[in-house]
Motif scaffolding. Sequence first.
Motif, PDB file in Angstrom:
ATOM      1  N   ALA A  29       0.822  -1.202   0.000  1.00  0.00           N
ATOM      2  CA  ALA A  29       0.000   0.000   0.000  1.00  0.00           C
ATOM      3  C   ALA A  29       0.862   1.261   0.000  1.00  0.00           C
ATOM      4  O   ALA A  29       0.569   2.243  -0.697  1.00  0.00           O
ATOM      5  N   VAL A  30       1.945   1.240   0.769  1.00  0.00           N
ATOM      6  CA  VAL A  30       2.844   2.401   0.803  1.00  0.00           C
ATOM      7  C   VAL A  30       3.529   2.590  -0.553  1.00  0.00           C
ATOM      8  O   VAL A  30       3.626   3.715  -1.065  1.00  0.00           O
ATOM      9  N   LEU A  31       4.009   1.503  -1.140  1.00  0.00           N
ATOM     10  CA  LEU A  31       4.670   1.608  -2.445  1.00  0.00           C
ATOM     11  C   LEU A  31       3.706   2.128  -3.511  1.00  0.00           C
ATOM     12  O   LEU A  31       4.100   2.911  -4.390  1.00  0.00           O
ATOM     13  N   LYS A  32       2.444   1.725  -3.443  1.00  0.00           N
ATOM     14  CA  LYS A  32       1.453   2.209  -4.403  1.00  0.00           C
ATOM     15  C   LYS A  32       1.209   3.703  -4.209  1.00  0.00           C
ATOM     16  O   LYS A  32       1.182   4.479  -5.174  1.00  0.00           O
ATOM     17  N   ALA A  33       1.037   4.123  -2.954  1.00  0.00           N
ATOM     18  CA  ALA A  33       0.802   5.538  -2.678  1.00  0.00           C
ATOM     19  C   ALA A  33       2.014   6.387  -3.045  1.00  0.00           C
ATOM     20  O   ALA A  33       1.880   7.544  -3.455  1.00  0.00           O
ATOM     21  N   ALA A  34       3.213   5.806  -2.911  1.00  0.00           N
ATOM     22  CA  ALA A  34       4.443   6.556  -3.186  1.00  0.00           C
ATOM     23  C   ALA A  34       4.572   6.937  -4.658  1.00  0.00           C
ATOM     24  O   ALA A  34       5.321   7.854  -4.989  1.00  0.00           O
ATOM     25  N   LYS A  35       3.833   6.265  -5.531  1.00  0.00           N
ATOM     26  CA  LYS A  35       3.884   6.629  -6.948  1.00  0.00           C
ATOM     27  C   LYS A  35       3.307   8.020  -7.186  1.00  0.00           C
ATOM     28  O   LYS A  35       3.589   8.644  -8.213  1.00  0.00           O
ATOM     29  N   GLU A  36       2.488   8.496  -6.253  1.00  0.00           N
ATOM     30  CA  GLU A  36       1.893   9.827  -6.354  1.00  0.00           C
ATOM     31  C   GLU A  36       2.656  10.850  -5.519  1.00  0.00           C
ATOM     32  O   GLU A  36       2.206  11.984  -5.369  1.00  0.00           O
ATOM     33  N   ALA A  37       3.820  10.452  -4.975  1.00  0.00           N
ATOM     34  CA  ALA A  37       4.559  11.325  -4.067  1.00  0.00           C
ATOM     35  C   ALA A  37       5.967  11.586  -4.590  1.00  0.00           C
ATOM     36  O   ALA A  37       6.424  10.958  -5.554  1.00  0.00           O
TER      37      ALA A  37
END
Length: 287
Positions: free
Chosen positions: A245-253
Amino acid sequence: MRTAAATATILLLAACAQPAATGAAGSSPSSAPPSLPSPGGADDLLLRVASAGGFVTPDMRAGRLPTTSVYADGRVIFLGPEPAIYPGPAVPNVVVASISPERARQLVTEAGAAGLVPGADFGRPGVADVPTTQFTVGETVVGVEALNEARADDPQLTAAQKAARTKVKAFLTKLDDLTNGFQAQEAVPYTPEILAAVVSPYVHNDDSVGRPRTVEWPGPALPGLSIADGLKLSCVTATGAERDAVLKAAKEATQTTPWVWNNEGYAVRLRPLLPDETGCDALKSAS
């Protein structure tokens, strides 16, 4: 005549008893080959190149990744190229390729031949606020201050120290050639079993334009456990579904994105843990 002969004998024995000369560092470089870990797991670290110290912030020190790590099973994990943009991606570009286990152990032997052994004396050049290149060779850790920044004519280095540093640079070039050769085909993205996050309170940069876009933190509760005495610097780790979940969200960061948890903003430096690292303790000594 008997007295003269006895005196000569005593002088000879005294000379034999004198300790061997040592280098400037107070110890002589070992001539023995580097000590390798006993044959064991695939995650045994054989060789590593990393940066230590330098004029960087505590969160950068704690979240800094080694340049190259070589493991007993032949995995070579290293930093790939990053896009020339600011701010950079939230997740560093860590990649992995493979060599044979025999070649991996040979690299350790080559590092020893390059002078990366206990007691090696590389001197202290007249350069401030730059990192030390730290080599882990088998069970030995050797640091070379300002390896790339020191001038060839630095007056604070002896001729022997300059020659020793030249040998280490040649070995490092060989290691760089190895990883550069992987870039085209063999290297693939490294997915860590454990993803660490170095956490600090978010402070808005007054030089930035407008309000930065925030991202909701989908991982474990922030800010986590302290990893630096006297500093607001902490760490959490994520595995399994939370890691994903963190790696997925990090694509927008990006590296400067404010992450929001429980209505609080945090600066988060994501740091994939390597196979020989098991938790936040691996980052604590660097912070």
